[in-house]
Design a protein around this motif. Sequence first.
Motif, PDB file in Angstrom:
ATOM      1  N   ASP A  32      -8.531   5.257   3.522  1.00 23.17           N
ATOM      2  CA  ASP A  32      -9.762   5.881   3.005  1.00 23.17           C
ATOM      3  C   ASP A  32     -10.303   6.904   3.999  1.00 23.17           C
ATOM      4  O   ASP A  32     -10.765   7.986   3.612  1.00 23.17           O
ATOM      5  N   LEU A  89       0.810  -1.224   0.000  1.00 20.24           N
ATOM      6  CA  LEU A  89       0.000   0.000   0.000  1.00 20.24           C
ATOM      7  C   LEU A  89       0.841   1.271   0.000  1.00 20.24           C
ATOM      8  O   LEU A  89       0.304   2.371   0.194  1.00 20.24           O
ATOM      9  N   GLU A 130      -8.221  10.129   4.093  1.00 23.40           N
ATOM     10  CA  GLU A 130      -8.388  10.883   2.851  1.00 23.40           C
ATOM     11  C   GLU A 130      -9.770  11.553   2.810  1.00 23.40           C
ATOM     12  O   GLU A 130      -9.910  12.679   2.324  1.00 23.40           O
ATOM     13  N   LYS A 169       0.763  13.447  -2.395  1.00 20.23           N
ATOM     14  CA  LYS A 169       0.092  13.745  -3.658  1.00 20.23           C
ATOM     15  C   LYS A 169       0.000  15.257  -3.823  1.00 20.23           C
ATOM     16  O   LYS A 169       0.366  16.028  -2.926  1.00 20.23           O
ATOM     17  N   HIS A 217       2.152   3.001  -2.292  1.00 16.17           N
ATOM     18  CA  HIS A 217       1.798   4.014  -3.292  1.00 16.17           C
ATOM     19  C   HIS A 217       0.653   4.897  -2.818  1.00 16.17           C
ATOM     20  O   HIS A 217       0.535   6.048  -3.246  1.00 16.17           O
ATOM     21  N   ARG A 218      -0.209   4.385  -1.932  1.00 12.83           N
ATOM     22  CA  ARG A 218      -1.325   5.186  -1.415  1.00 12.83           C
ATOM     23  C   ARG A 218      -0.891   6.067  -0.247  1.00 12.83           C
ATOM     24  O   ARG A 218      -1.612   6.994   0.120  1.00 12.83           O
TER      25      ARG A 218
END
Length: 924
Positions: A815, A770, A818, A777, A772-773
């Motif tokens: 989740d 995980l 975010e 960003k 990359h999450r």
Amino acid sequence: MLKAFNSGLETGAYQWSGYASINYLWVCFFGNESLPKATEIADKFIPVLSKVDRNMLAYHLLNKNAIAQLTNPPETAGEPETFINEQQLLEFAKSSADLTTAFVIYLYKLTQANWFGEVDRALEYALKGAEFLKGGAGHFVNPVFRFHHAIALAAACTKASDSECKLYLKQLNISLDKFRDLAEHCPANYLHKYSLIQAEIARLSGDNYAAAQYYDWAIASALKNGFLQNAALANELASRFYIAQNRCNLAKIYLNDARFCYIEWGATAKVHQLEQSHPDWFNTISDEPIAITTTASTAADVNIFDLKTVIKASQAISSEIVLEKLLKKLLHIILENAGAQSGCILLEREGYLFVEVSDSDQQDYAIFEELQPVKKNCQVPLSIVNYVARTQAPLVLSDVTQETLYQFDTYIQNYQPKSVMCAPIVYQGKSIGIVYLENNLVTGAFTREGLTLLEMLTAQAAIAIANARFYAGEQDKSRQLAESLENLQKSQVELAQKEEEYRSIFESVADGLTLVDLETGKMVAANPVVCEVYGYCLEEFLSLSPLDLLHPNYVHLFDEFIATVSSRQEFYCQTVVLRKDGTEFDIELKAKFFEYRGKPHALSISRDISQRKAAEQALQTSEAQLREKAENLEAILIELQQTQAQLVQTEKISQLGQLVAGVAHEVNNPISFISGNLHHVQEYIADLIKLVNLYQERFPEPGAEIEREIESIELEYLLADLPKTTASMKMGIDRIRDIMQSLRNYSRSDSLEKRAVDIHEGIETTLMILSHRLKAKHNRPAIKIIKHYGELSTLKCHPGQINQVFMNLIANAIDAVEESNAGKTYAEIEQNPNTIMISTAGVCQQEPEIIDTIVIQIADNGLGMPESIRQKLFQPFFTTKAEGKGTGLGLSICYQIVTERHGGTLECLSSLEGGTEFAICIPM
């Protein structure tokens, strides 16, 4: 029961909430909770019940009294704190025929006396409480009373006379038979009670060996199932048993065990009693400090005026049986306590509401003789009454004239009332009437507390109204029957002249008729129907006494029959009688006073209701079977849903595993190729650099053209950077290989047997997948992972399934954080960064200093969730995500993996704006 309590509050079924709360408290007090815990639970219920159900509140306060008796510390001066006056409540219960309250009061008194060894008082309370045993019918505390009744009887035998002892032993054996059946069906709750009664009977019979065995069995069973108070009582009784045999060393062991059990239960007052009675018998090693916090409930002090009012009103209401007088008295009480100037009571008759009684100045009451439906009556505002009748919900208006909804009501326009309160009168879940009150002097005259008081009064009134109506109906029937009887008595002269004619009528009636001489108790006449039903000829039947026909369990009814009819009152009962061949059947019997040939007689009418009873029993059996089938179907449906969810998730994980394994395999080959060739490329580059350096040494002046080319390609920087570049490429290839290996390990299917793994490796693998999450960003910084790993040994588990749990919970945490970023800027998120905390630890649950459980906690600082959502998290197909983003199966499968496959627990702690934490506990 807690769900039932909350459900009752949500739906307005406050009575059922009260029932659920007291049953839950009884489970704690008489079950396997400590006294401090029972106190804590009672204190949570009391504030709510003080507002919605004062009857159940009294039971909680009685329980608090009992706990105070057991936990009052020895250094406290004076008597233990009292939360409710038991004697006053007992007198009220007896006067109002409240069998349940009287039963509960004597239950607590009996148990207290047994625990403190007060034999005489225990027997007294047992005998008095037995009179109200019907009040405990259907409650699980009924066997608790019977158990302590048996203990009291056994203790009383020691000092009783021979005749009393025989009676007590007979009752003890009856109790033993009942507890034998209970122990067979539910040994966890009743085996220790059954064994202790057996021990006491064996002790009284002189069978010391059997008594010793039964005491030990009772203690072991009580401790196994968490009944500390009963284990303590059994140890104490065993100690007395051994003291009587002069085996003091053995008695000392049992008394020490009894003291320890009372300490664990929290009964500090009882512990003090034992220490005072045997100061030299207890171990000198100090016990752990006993922290008993007895919180004084304010419920007994808050609104005490309302409680007294309700008790006074209840007594006044329940004492009146004539409907007209009842309504007048009820309206007077309501007006007196609600702060109203005027009001009225409306009752429903044949589907219409009628104004039954009204008052306009708190002195003169109007009873309407010629009743009219409320829609034709101008005594009340129709809009308000219709609203309450339709919704069955109370209504309190501070200023009616300012309410748009009711401003066009004719009554309101004409009389301009200010404050209005209107509430339904509900009996057995159905509205039977309405109370309407108003105050024309001030606005806001009626408060929420006043409404609560009104609801309690109407609840009492509903029962009284129903009883009054029933009484009125019975009065009409009695009046009609009395008139018929009077006419019959007036016709005695004619009857003497036409005796044969009346006898033919007597003998042709479809029901059984019997004439009984009230002075001798003998039957002097009977019609053929009753003789045929019982299977006798007329001569045989009249030679019998009514007692010969009654079942032995119902012979007491005959004395009641004679006394009732002799006082010229109607007698009615349903009983069991015997035919000539000894078979039993049910009859319904009514009897009236009848003067026959100048002497008092009873004319009884009997009817065989065996078929009706059988039909009722068959209906009950059928309903029970239907309920059982419905429950089975519901269980099957739940199982099918779980199976469906498992199949869907299994297929999903299987496909994902195949895909990941295939991708990892395909990517691994070129990665291996590149990694292998990079080694050779590094060697080639090193050789070329070496050759270039050698050329520079041999030919220091290579020429202008070569000099320009060297300067153009920045040869010195190229020679220094090229090895670094190839080393970085090698590092990247190794990183990709590690990721591919993690994917292959994650997708690998579990074997049927568990294997020992490092939990931290599974967590790290999941974080790598995980990663990359977690990276930064354009709209948010990177998500911080904070780890607090404890020192853990390997855990025997299904690693693939456990990794699936980690993946689901960490992905959900990502989740959640975010979603919490919605509407925030990059700078705002940096000030309060997204964080996921992962911690592990080993804990000791069974034995001290032996780690037997691993706890993994995964927490985020997202928005959290409300309680209504948290309770449904682990239900299959429940999801809060948008359509297409979640199946609702992830957490359900995680719960099954942890609880069913690994015997652990999975819990969620969350609150709005407080983040979410999942705690996984897996036994090692």
